[in-house]
Write a protein that holds these residues in place. Structure first.
Motif, mmCIF file in Angstrom:
data_model
loop_
_atom_site.group_PDB
_atom_site.id
_atom_site.type_symbol
_atom_site.label_atom_id
_atom_site.label_comp_id
_atom_site.label_asym_id
_atom_site.label_seq_id
_atom_site.Cartn_x
_atom_site.Cartn_y
_atom_site.Cartn_z
ATOM 1 N N PRO A 27 0.802 -1.236 0.000
ATOM 2 C CA PRO A 27 0.000 0.000 0.000
ATOM 3 C C PRO A 27 0.833 1.285 0.000
ATOM 4 N N THR A 28 2.089 1.217 0.402
ATOM 5 C CA THR A 28 2.929 2.421 0.461
ATOM 6 C C THR A 28 4.053 2.396 -0.573
ATOM 7 N N LEU A 29 3.941 1.566 -1.611
ATOM 8 C CA LEU A 29 5.050 1.431 -2.559
ATOM 9 C C LEU A 29 5.351 2.705 -3.329
ATOM 10 N N PHE A 30 4.402 3.635 -3.445
ATOM 11 C CA PHE A 30 4.673 4.910 -4.101
ATOM 12 C C PHE A 30 5.315 5.920 -3.151
ATOM 13 N N GLU A 31 5.361 5.598 -1.852
ATOM 14 C CA GLU A 31 5.916 6.513 -0.862
ATOM 15 C C GLU A 31 7.252 6.065 -0.286
ATOM 16 N N LYS A 32 7.405 4.756 -0.075
ATOM 17 C CA LYS A 32 8.663 4.278 0.515
ATOM 18 C C LYS A 32 9.049 2.933 -0.085
ATOM 19 N N ARG A 59 14.586 -3.649 -7.758
ATOM 20 C CA ARG A 59 14.651 -2.457 -6.900
ATOM 21 C C ARG A 59 14.517 -1.193 -7.736
ATOM 22 N N ILE A 60 15.160 -1.164 -8.901
ATOM 23 C CA ILE A 60 15.120 0.010 -9.783
ATOM 24 C C ILE A 60 13.692 0.295 -10.239
ATOM 25 N N VAL A 61 12.909 -0.741 -10.574
ATOM 26 C CA VAL A 61 11.549 -0.493 -11.050
ATOM 27 C C VAL A 61 10.710 0.165 -9.959
ATOM 28 N N LEU A 65 9.048 3.897 -10.063
ATOM 29 C CA LEU A 65 7.639 4.160 -9.774
ATOM 30 C C LEU A 65 7.488 5.306 -8.781
ATOM 31 N N ARG A 66 8.287 5.293 -7.715
ATOM 32 C CA ARG A 66 8.211 6.365 -6.726
ATOM 33 C C ARG A 66 8.640 7.700 -7.329
ATOM 34 N N PHE A 67 9.741 7.704 -8.079
ATOM 35 C CA PHE A 67 10.254 8.938 -8.675
ATOM 36 C C PHE A 67 9.236 9.543 -9.640
ATOM 37 N N HIS A 68 8.753 8.736 -10.592
ATOM 38 C CA HIS A 68 7.789 9.245 -11.566
ATOM 39 C C HIS A 68 6.442 9.574 -10.919
ATOM 40 N N GLY A 69 6.077 8.829 -9.908
ATOM 41 C CA GLY A 69 4.844 9.129 -9.188
ATOM 42 C C GLY A 69 4.869 10.507 -8.578
ATOM 43 N N ARG A 70 5.985 10.856 -7.929
ATOM 44 C CA ARG A 70 6.110 12.175 -7.304
ATOM 45 C C ARG A 70 6.221 13.280 -8.356
ATOM 46 N N LEU A 71 6.877 12.978 -9.462
ATOM 47 C CA LEU A 71 7.107 13.969 -10.506
ATOM 48 C C LEU A 71 5.843 14.295 -11.294
ATOM 49 N N PHE A 72 5.072 13.279 -11.646
ATOM 50 C CA PHE A 72 3.977 13.457 -12.597
ATOM 51 C C PHE A 72 2.573 13.475 -11.984
ATOM 52 N N THR A 74 -0.196 14.522 -8.688
ATOM 53 C CA THR A 74 -0.458 15.268 -7.455
ATOM 54 C C THR A 74 -0.822 14.302 -6.331
ATOM 55 N N ASN A 75 -1.416 13.188 -6.676
ATOM 56 C CA ASN A 75 -1.621 12.103 -5.721
ATOM 57 C C ASN A 75 -1.591 10.800 -6.501
ATOM 58 N N LEU A 76 -1.109 9.778 -5.863
ATOM 59 C CA LEU A 76 -0.992 8.468 -6.490
ATOM 60 C C LEU A 76 -1.099 7.422 -5.393
ATOM 61 N N ALA A 77 -1.973 6.459 -5.593
ATOM 62 C CA ALA A 77 -2.204 5.452 -4.552
ATOM 63 C C ALA A 77 -2.209 4.055 -5.142
ATOM 64 N N PHE A 78 -1.769 3.115 -4.339
ATOM 65 C CA PHE A 78 -1.819 1.696 -4.652
ATOM 66 C C PHE A 78 -2.754 1.078 -3.623
ATOM 67 N N ASP A 79 -3.990 0.828 -4.045
ATOM 68 C CA ASP A 79 -4.985 0.254 -3.139
ATOM 69 C C ASP A 79 -4.889 -1.264 -3.205
ATOM 70 N N LEU A 80 -4.456 -1.864 -2.126
ATOM 71 C CA LEU A 80 -4.340 -3.312 -2.037
ATOM 72 C C LEU A 80 -5.649 -3.877 -1.513
ATOM 73 N N HIS A 81 -6.306 -4.696 -2.319
ATOM 74 C CA HIS A 81 -7.603 -5.250 -1.942
ATOM 75 C C HIS A 81 -7.482 -6.562 -1.171
ATOM 76 N N ASP A 82 -6.567 -7.428 -1.624
ATOM 77 C CA ASP A 82 -6.440 -8.731 -0.972
ATOM 78 C C ASP A 82 -5.107 -9.353 -1.354
ATOM 79 N N VAL A 83 -4.559 -10.145 -0.463
ATOM 80 C CA VAL A 83 -3.360 -10.945 -0.708
ATOM 81 C C VAL A 83 -3.648 -12.325 -0.145
ATOM 82 N N TYR A 84 -3.500 -13.358 -0.986
ATOM 83 C CA TYR A 84 -3.888 -14.693 -0.529
ATOM 84 C C TYR A 84 -3.107 -15.771 -1.277
ATOM 85 N N PRO A 85 -2.965 -16.939 -0.640
ATOM 86 C CA PRO A 85 -2.248 -18.033 -1.296
ATOM 87 C C PRO A 85 -3.055 -18.612 -2.459
#
Length: 146
Positions: A27-32, A59-61, A65-72, A74-85
Motif C-alpha cells: 500500500p505504500t510502494l509509491f511513498e517508501k 529495486r530500480i523499477v 515508480l516512486r520517482f515518476h509518481g512524485r514527478l507526474f 499530485t496524488n498516487l495510490a496503490f490500493d491493495l484489496h487482498d493478498v492470498y495463497p
C-alpha cells in the motif's frame, strides 16, 4: 529453532510471512521502498511494459515508480484489496492504482490488476507477474480530455 518442521510446513510459514510483508509494504510502494528480503536474487518480473530479471533491476523499477509518481502526479495510490495463497507455492495480490496527473485539466488515472508471486524451494519469491485490466495504451488515453 524450526528444524522440526516439514519442508511443506516451512514453505507454508514462509508464504504466510510473505503475505504479511506484502500487505504491509504494497500500500505504500509509491511513498517508501520495499524491504526486498522476501525476494530471490534472480527474481523475474513481468508486467505489460517491463520484463527483466534480478533483484537490482527489481529495486530500480520500484524506485522509478516512486520517482515518476512524485514527478507526474499530485496524488498516487496503490490500493491493495487482498493478498492470498494460490496453491502451495504462489500468492496473488489484487490491487488498484489511482491518481491525478499534474496537468491543467487534472486527469485521473485508474486501473486494476493483480500480481502473482511464485516461490522457490528456499521460500523466496523468484517470479512476480503483473496483469492489468487494460492495455498500457488504454491507460494512457485517460490522460487526454474527451
Amino acid at each position: 529453532m524450526r528444524s522440526h518442521l516439514s519442508p511443506n510446513q516451512l514453505l507454508a510459514d514462509q508464504l504466510e510471512a510473505a503475505i504479511q510483508t506484502l500487505k504491509q509494504e504494497l500500500p505504500t510502494l509509491f511513498e517508501k521502498d520495499l524491504s526486498y528480503d522476501i525476494y530471490s536474487s534472480d527474481i523475474y518480473f513481468r508486467d505489460p511494459i517491463n520484463t527483466f530479471k534480478g533483484k537490482f533491476n527489481y529495486r530500480i523499477v520500484f524506485w522509478t515508480l516512486r520517482f515518476h509518481g512524485r514527478l507526474f502526479f499530485t496524488n498516487l495510490a496503490f490500493d491493495l484489496h487482498d493478498v492470498y495463497p494460490v496453491g502451495d507455492a504462489s500468492i496473488r495480490a489484487d490491487w488498484t492504482v489511482r491518481g491525478t496527473l499534474r496537468l491543467p485539466w487534472k486527469p485521473d488515472l485508474l486501473f486494476n490488476g493483480y500480481s502473482l508471486y511464485q516461490f522457490n524451494s528456499e521460500g523466496l519469491i523468484y517470479e512476480h507477474i503483473d496483469t492489468w485490466d487494460r492495455s498500457p495504451g488504454e491507460i494512457l488515453k485517460q490522460f487526454w480530455p474527451n
